[in-house]
Write an enzyme that holds these catalytic residues in place. Structure first.
Site, PDB file in Angstrom:
ATOM      1  N   TYR A  19      26.565 -43.470  43.221  1.00 17.86           N
ATOM      2  CA  TYR A  19      26.517 -41.677  42.827  1.00 17.86           C
ATOM      3  C   TYR A  19      24.829 -41.257  42.599  1.00 17.86           C
ATOM      4  O   TYR A  19      25.160 -41.138  41.904  1.00 17.86           O
ATOM      5  CB  TYR A  19      27.400 -41.459  42.168  1.00 17.86           C
ATOM      6  CG  TYR A  19      29.377 -41.090  43.382  1.00 17.86           C
ATOM      7  CD1 TYR A  19      28.765 -40.149  44.124  1.00 17.86           C
ATOM      8  CD2 TYR A  19      30.025 -41.932  42.857  1.00 17.86           C
ATOM      9  CE1 TYR A  19      30.596 -39.791  44.821  1.00 17.86           C
ATOM     10  CE2 TYR A  19      30.981 -41.617  43.657  1.00 17.86           C
ATOM     11  CZ  TYR A  19      31.165 -41.191  44.582  1.00 17.86           C
ATOM     12  OH  TYR A  19      32.444 -40.875  45.474  1.00 17.86           O
ATOM     13  N   TYR A 147      41.516 -37.204  42.993  1.00 18.91           N
ATOM     14  CA  TYR A 147      40.452 -38.462  43.511  1.00 18.91           C
ATOM     15  C   TYR A 147      41.146 -39.769  43.470  1.00 18.91           C
ATOM     16  O   TYR A 147      42.112 -39.719  42.777  1.00 18.91           O
ATOM     17  CB  TYR A 147      39.142 -38.578  42.001  1.00 18.91           C
ATOM     18  CG  TYR A 147      38.403 -40.134  42.595  1.00 18.91           C
ATOM     19  CD1 TYR A 147      37.314 -39.629  43.071  1.00 18.91           C
ATOM     20  CD2 TYR A 147      39.058 -40.777  42.617  1.00 18.91           C
ATOM     21  CE1 TYR A 147      36.730 -40.795  43.703  1.00 18.91           C
ATOM     22  CE2 TYR A 147      37.902 -42.256  41.929  1.00 18.91           C
ATOM     23  CZ  TYR A 147      36.923 -41.799  42.734  1.00 18.91           C
ATOM     24  OH  TYR A 147      36.268 -43.098  43.673  1.00 18.91           O
ATOM     25  N   ASP A 248      49.969 -42.144  42.809  1.00 19.12           N
ATOM     26  CA  ASP A 248      47.884 -42.418  42.432  1.00 19.12           C
ATOM     27  C   ASP A 248      47.699 -43.104  41.071  1.00 19.12           C
ATOM     28  O   ASP A 248      46.771 -42.316  40.255  1.00 19.12           O
ATOM     29  CB  ASP A 248      46.808 -42.330  43.389  1.00 19.12           C
ATOM     30  CG  ASP A 248      45.613 -42.890  43.025  1.00 19.12           C
ATOM     31  OD1 ASP A 248      45.317 -43.961  42.137  1.00 19.12           O
ATOM     32  OD2 ASP A 248      44.829 -42.568  43.732  1.00 19.12           O
ATOM     33  N   LYS A 277      42.280 -50.643  38.316  1.00 18.74           N
ATOM     34  CA  LYS A 277      41.000 -50.152  37.024  1.00 18.74           C
ATOM     35  C   LYS A 277      41.948 -51.030  35.876  1.00 18.74           C
ATOM     36  O   LYS A 277      41.462 -52.458  35.808  1.00 18.74           O
ATOM     37  CB  LYS A 277      41.395 -48.862  36.637  1.00 18.74           C
ATOM     38  CG  LYS A 277      40.822 -47.970  37.986  1.00 18.74           C
ATOM     39  CD  LYS A 277      40.142 -46.987  37.168  1.00 18.74           C
ATOM     40  CE  LYS A 277      39.359 -46.406  38.073  1.00 18.74           C
ATOM     41  NZ  LYS A 277      39.164 -45.282  38.542  1.00 18.74           N
TER      42      LYS A 277
HETATM   43  C1  LIG Z   1      39.393 -44.784  40.475  1.00 21.64           C
HETATM   44  C2  LIG Z   1      40.159 -44.421  41.150  1.00 21.64           C
HETATM   45  C3  LIG Z   1      40.173 -44.862  42.700  1.00 21.64           C
HETATM   46  C4  LIG Z   1      39.775 -45.768  42.944  1.00 21.64           C
HETATM   47  O1  LIG Z   1      39.305 -47.096  42.375  1.00 21.64           O
HETATM   48  P1  LIG Z   1      38.618 -48.244  42.813  1.00 21.64           P
HETATM   49  O2  LIG Z   1      38.952 -48.949  42.227  1.00 21.64           O
HETATM   50  O3  LIG Z   1      36.695 -47.401  42.279  1.00 21.64           O
HETATM   51  O4  LIG Z   1      38.273 -47.981  44.526  1.00 21.64           O
HETATM   52  C5  LIG Z   1      41.301 -44.234  42.901  1.00 21.64           C
HETATM   53  N1  LIG Z   1      42.516 -43.570  42.637  1.00 21.64           N
HETATM   54  C6  LIG Z   1      42.406 -43.520  41.492  1.00 21.64           C
HETATM   55  C7  LIG Z   1      43.382 -41.980  40.889  1.00 21.64           C
HETATM   56  C8  LIG Z   1      41.272 -43.632  40.326  1.00 21.64           C
HETATM   57  O5  LIG Z   1      40.567 -43.441  38.868  1.00 21.64           O
END
Ligand SMILES: *Cc1c(COP(=O)(O)O)cnc(C)c1O
Length: 429
Positions: A19, A147, A248, A277
């Site tokens: 970004y 997100y 997610d 993550k």
């Molecule tokens: C960081 C994140 C993603 C994307 O993960 P990347 O490894 O950066 O592709 C998806 N969902 C959530 C909630 C996130 O915090």
């Protein structure tokens, strides 16, 4: 030029950071090494890490146990294709994930990043309904301020404004959006608060494959903490209208919120769950999408009889080995107590910010502390200001936030929150 010693100029000339603009005047700081909770810059100065490298480095950097897991695995096999072949670290990790995630998730699909795990989740949902002959159910509902990643399908369910959907409007799939829950964490949630979700599902469930959301904590889209009641009600609505629920937990998973998984606040389970993550303790890129036996069986038993996805680096053995070690390290530690301690120190350390004219809100949940400002920050000045205080904090927009490694000492945590108080109080009002 010596490429070993003069590389900083190459970074400026050739490397595009996340970004960012290639013409940016926002500095990029060269790192020499990282250990424990400290990031050592090239000039020898040390920063206390307030970001866990974007939610990842749960146990800090250069951890002997995690280092050993990677090097041990390196000696037997760094990578092997996953089509037609398998290995112990992947099988062990899958069984652990099934064990520790809310029931009844039982099938694990590995991938290489969070965004891909979300793509996989969305494809699973579509293939599931397709397998049942419901080929119209291919769209998704998500929450504003959410997100879910940067690839196209993941981006289509991110907040349309902060995700800049307008830039990609001709190619981006149009999804359904409801407002970010107004009922905040620890608050009850009325039928009114969930009415918008009910309305969309009522009107359009025949087109909707799944609701996708970040349980309890909306991360990069706004750092909102919302009511567990909302999650319970969303789960009920999904069941009522024959729509899957995708949780997610890429940011929230593995203890960050005080629960191992944020769904536990509501005692619910998703039909599909994404993790990433901190799965590997921040060592390697790895993600996973879990689903129920019913969904994996339905996809497998109906044409085309296979799940249509398969990344080259799927279930990389180094990544799986370090994930196994990281989860064990977490389980063997008193992480609940650590998160509680961090939570109370973040709350007391950031409390005085509430009174600053620059500040809109201060909120803390688990090992996540947020100072929401009234105006977006100027990265060009605020980033060096944090470095000058000896801490690594990376704000975005109006949000200055902390999610330290869980191993951080009280003293370092105090330095971190003091730095936030100082830098925020110095901002123009
Ligand atoms: C960081 C994140 C993603 C994307 O993960 P990347 O490894 O950066 O592709 C998806 N969902 C959530 C909630 C996130 O915090």
């Amino acid at each position: 030029m010596n490429k070993q010693t003069d590389w900083i100029g190459y970074d400026k000339n050739y490397v595009w950071h996340p970004y960012s603009s290639m013409n940016s005047e926002v500095p990029v700081f060269p790192v020499a090494s990282a250990s424990g909770v400290k990031i050592k810059l090239q000039d020898g100065s040390e920063l206390i890490d307030g970001m866990s490298s974007w939610w990842c480095a749960l146990h800090g950097y250069n951890h002997p146990v995690l280092n050993k897991a990677v090097t041990d695995q390196l000696h037997s096999m760094s990578h092997i294709m996953f089509g037609g072949l398998t290995h112990q670290p992947a099988a062990q990790l899958a069984s652990t994930l099934v064990e520790i995630t809310p029931q009844p998730l039982q099938t694990v699909f590995f991938s290489d990043s969070g965004s891909v795990a979300v793509e996989v989740a969305m494809k699973m949902a579509i293939q599931y309904w397709g397998a049942l002959g419901q080929t119209k159910k291919q769209r998704f509902v998500s929450l504003r301020s959410g997100y879910h990643g940067d690839t196209f399908a993941a981006m289509s369910v991110c907040d349309p404004v902060t995700g800049m959907h307008s830039l990609f409007s001709e190619t981006l799939t149009q999804q359904f959006f409801v407002d970010s829950p107004r009922c905040l964490f620890n608050e009850p949630c009325s039928d009114n608060d969930i009415a918008a979700l009910r309305k969309i599902l009522e009107d359009s469930h025949q087109q909707i494959a799944a609701v996708i959301l970040e349980p309890i904590v909306q991360g990069a889209g706004g750092m909102h903490f919302y009511s567990a009641d909302y999650l319970i009600k969303a789960r009920q609505l999904c069941d009522e209208f024959n729509v899957l629920l995708i949780a997610d937990e890429i940011a929230t998973g593995f203890g960050r919120t005080g629960k191992l998984f944020a769904c536990e606040f509501a005692n619910i389970s998703a039909d599909i769950l994404c993790v990433g993550k901190s799965l590997t303790g921040g060592y390697m890129t790895l993600a996973a999408t879990l689903t129920t036996e019913n969904i994996s069986r339905t996809i497998s038993e109906n044409p085309p009889g296979v799940f249509m996805h398969g990344p080259t680096f799927m279930a990389n053995p180094l990544a799986c080995a370090v994930a196994n070690a990281s989860i064990k390290l977490l389980q063997d530690s008193d992480w609940q107590q650590k998160v509680k301690t961090i939570e109370s120190l973040l709350a007391s350390g950031l409390a005085q910010c509430v009174d600053f004219p620059q500040v809109e809100d201060v909120r803390v949940l688990g090992a996540i502390g947020v100072v929401e400002l009234k105006h977006p920050v100027d990265m060009k000045t605020i980033q060096p200001a944090f470095v000058e205080q000896g801490v690594w904090v990376r704000p975005f927009g109006k949000l200055v936030y902390l999610m330290p490694p869980l191993i951080m000492s009280e003293v370092d945590l105090k330095t971190l929150t003091d730095a936030v108080v100082k830098v925020v109080s110095d901002l123009p009002g």
